[in-house]
Write an enzyme that holds these catalytic residues in place. Structure first.
Site, mmCIF file in Angstrom:
data_model
loop_
_atom_site.group_PDB
_atom_site.id
_atom_site.type_symbol
_atom_site.label_atom_id
_atom_site.label_comp_id
_atom_site.label_asym_id
_atom_site.label_seq_id
_atom_site.Cartn_x
_atom_site.Cartn_y
_atom_site.Cartn_z
ATOM 1 N N SER A 37 0.880 -1.179 0.000
ATOM 2 C CA SER A 37 0.000 0.000 0.000
ATOM 3 C C SER A 37 0.914 1.226 0.000
ATOM 4 C CB SER A 37 -0.930 -0.011 1.212
ATOM 5 O OG SER A 37 -0.213 0.044 2.419
ATOM 6 N N GLU A 44 -5.326 -2.516 8.748
ATOM 7 C CA GLU A 44 -4.656 -3.088 9.928
ATOM 8 C C GLU A 44 -5.450 -2.844 11.210
ATOM 9 O OE1 GLU A 44 -0.598 -1.616 10.019
ATOM 10 O OE2 GLU A 44 -0.476 -1.835 7.836
ATOM 11 N N ASP A 86 -4.898 1.065 11.120
ATOM 12 C CA ASP A 86 -4.331 1.719 9.937
ATOM 13 C C ASP A 86 -5.334 1.526 8.813
ATOM 14 O OD1 ASP A 86 -3.011 2.767 7.805
ATOM 15 O OD2 ASP A 86 -1.353 1.320 7.796
ATOM 16 N N ASP A 98 1.125 8.226 7.370
ATOM 17 C CA ASP A 98 2.023 7.286 6.678
ATOM 18 C C ASP A 98 2.111 7.725 5.217
ATOM 19 O OD1 ASP A 98 3.276 5.159 5.471
ATOM 20 O OD2 ASP A 98 1.707 3.698 5.843
ATOM 21 N N HIS A 110 7.864 -1.301 9.933
ATOM 22 C CA HIS A 110 8.218 -2.286 8.889
ATOM 23 C C HIS A 110 7.445 -1.960 7.613
ATOM 24 C CE1 HIS A 110 4.484 -5.026 9.792
ATOM 25 N NE2 HIS A 110 4.172 -3.759 9.784
ATOM 26 N N LYS A 133 6.135 -0.462 14.850
ATOM 27 C CA LYS A 133 5.027 -1.259 14.283
ATOM 28 C C LYS A 133 5.654 -2.372 13.466
ATOM 29 C CE LYS A 133 2.296 0.011 10.385
ATOM 30 N NZ LYS A 133 1.069 0.510 9.745
HETATM 31 C C1 PEP Z 1 1.459 0.436 6.114
HETATM 32 O O1 PEP Z 1 0.629 0.876 5.306
HETATM 33 O O2 PEP Z 1 1.648 1.011 7.194
HETATM 34 C C2 PEP Z 1 2.266 -0.754 5.772
HETATM 35 C C3 PEP Z 1 3.169 -1.259 6.614
HETATM 36 O O3 PEP Z 1 2.004 -1.329 4.583
HETATM 37 P P1 PEP Z 1 2.891 -1.209 3.270
HETATM 38 O O4 PEP Z 1 4.282 -1.604 3.613
HETATM 39 O O5 PEP Z 1 2.221 -2.158 2.306
HETATM 40 O O6 PEP Z 1 2.798 0.219 2.819
HETATM 41 MG MG MG Z 2 0.108 2.585 6.804
#
Ligand code: PEP
Ligand code: MG
Length: 429
Positions: A41, A172, A249, A331, A384, A406
């Site tokens: 994502s 999440e 999330d 994020d 991560h 996280k």
């Molecule tokens: C997130 O969206 O916080 C996540 C860890 O997913 P991705 O690494 O797929 O962006």
């Molecule tokens: Mg995120």
């Protein structure tokens, strides 16, 4: 510090996609190696992850050009004196583009972090201790040092969105234990995770206990409340009631229709940003939710600003906010980019930074992002990616910065590696 050897190879991540491993050797023989993670994502404003786009190899996802780019830098990097900051500045300047699309943020980050690990070895310091010193050297203005034991763990135990095959659109559902040492928090996460498994098995059958990309369960449910009820029941059954809060999330960019300006937060339920804010407020009124990440799409500033002005009050004490309003984590909104962080601060779009080093591409810029957020009193969460390797660097980074972390569920080797690194750091030996 002089690099005398630099190497890169293509390896695999936890989704069977290629990624890079970069190895650095310093003059005194100190070694550092980093395996670069990769998101699903992914925010559109993230630094560029260079892939070969040749459909005959790994469905276009091989990273041999990024590997070549690292190897071609040998000529310029070997036997030169670098600090972390001067190395990162050199890499940024050599790339020369806005989003690191020439060398690739994956290639640049590999060198940046492998070098940091080698430097830690050179100084005979644990990586987290070395990072603490680098962070505070680069960012002398940042004097707000937190307690090492203050670290909070965000554990994603139910997976939805792009990380699973179910119909949960919120990505999440995380638990955040609030009591005890990091070791006790990890125990709580593990015990709740097992209770959750047996509850899902009882309710939906054994076939529904398979896990998603981040190790959380991915039962065939579609409503946020179904997921939250499962978590509340698991917390109760494991005897942690009142000792664990919940974080979401949404990764809302992935269920946003930009033309209609509507969010399909649950299948068939399409809401504008005001109604989506009310939807979140209803959840916060019913469940011990203290944090929501990316509640709106990455460029829906109107949505973020409206929500920040109408924040719901939590039904439990919020460990991250004294006035008991939820925290809003950026994020995809911030992409660990100092200029997006400045913009979000100016417009009051969120109150917490999710720190993903591969979103920006160098350690120095990541530390700058941390410093800005920490200096402004924001909460910070080192994170991560959904595509990971067994590399455990982010656990050192979180400890070094005394930041929350996280890291998914304590299942799947690439997630467990991070938990085990924390257990190694905090266990008395
Ligand atoms: C997130 O969206 O916080 C996540 C860890 O997913 P991705 O690494 O797929 O962006
Ligand atoms: Mg995120």
């Amino acid at each position: 510090m002089k690099i005398i050897n630099l190497n890169a190879i293509q390896i695999l991540d936890s989704r069977a996609n290629p990624t890079l491993q970069v190895d650095v050797i310093l003059e005194d023989g100190s070694k550092g190696s980093f395996q670069v993670p990769s998101g699903a994502s992914t925010g559109i404003h993230e630094a560029h992850e260079l892939r070969d786009e040749n459909m005959n190899f790994y469905h276009g996802k091989s990273v041999m050009r990024a590997v070549e780019n690292v190897l071609n830098l040998r000529e310029k990097l070997l036997n030169q004196d670098f600090t972390q900051e001067s190395l990162d500045s050199f890499l940024i300047a050599t790339d020369g583009s806005q989003n690191k699309e020439i060398l690739g943020a994956n290639a640049i980050l590999g060198i940046s972090v492998a070098f940091a690990k080698a430097c830690a070895m050179h100084f005979s310091l644990p990586i987290y201790e070395y990072l603490r010193r680098v962070a505070f050297k680069i960012n002398m203005e940042n004097k707000k040092v937190r307690n090492l034991e203050d670290i909070h763990l965000f554990a994603n135990i139910i997976n939805g969105g792009l990380h699973s095959g179910n119909k949960l659109n919120i990505q999440e559902f995380m638990i955040v234990p609030t009591n005890g040492s990091p070791i006790e928090k990890i125990r709580a996460i593990s015990e709740i995770y097992h209770e959750l498994k047996s509850i899902i098995e009882e309710k939906y059958g054994k076939n529904d206990t398979a896990v998603g990309d981040e190790g959380g369960f991915a039962p065939s449910i579609s409503k946020a409340e179904e997921a939250l009820n499962l978590i509340v029941e698991a917390v109760k059954k494991a005897n942690y009631e009142g000792l664990v809060t919940i974080a979401l999330d949404s990764a809302a960019s992935d269920f946003y229709d930009a033309d209609l300006k509507l969010y399909e937060v649950e299948p068939g339920l399409k809401l504008d940003y005001k109604k989506l804010s009310a939807y979140y407020s209803d959840l916060v009124a019913k469940y011990p939710i203290v944090s929501i990440e990316d509640p709106f799409a990455e460029d829906d500033f109107e949505g973020f600003a409206y929500f920040m002005n109408n924040l719901p009050t939590t039904i439990v004490q919020n460990p991250f906010n004294k006035d008991s309003k939820i925290i809003v984590v950026g994020d995809d909104l911030l992409v660990t980019n100092p200029s997006r962080i400045s913009m979000a601060m100016e417009k009051n779009l969120c109150s917490s930074l999710l720190l993903k080093i591969n979103q920006i591409g160098t350690l120095s810029e990541s530390l700058k992002a941390f410093s800005m957020a920490n200096g402004a009193g924001w909460h910070t969460i080192v994170s991560h990616r959904s595509g990971e390797t067994s590399d455990d660097f982010i656990s050192d980074l979180a400890v070094g910065l005394s930041s929350s972390i996280k890291i998914g569920a304590p299942a799947r080797g690439e997630r467990v590696a991070k938990y085990n690194k924390l257990l190694n750091i905090y266990s008395k030996k």
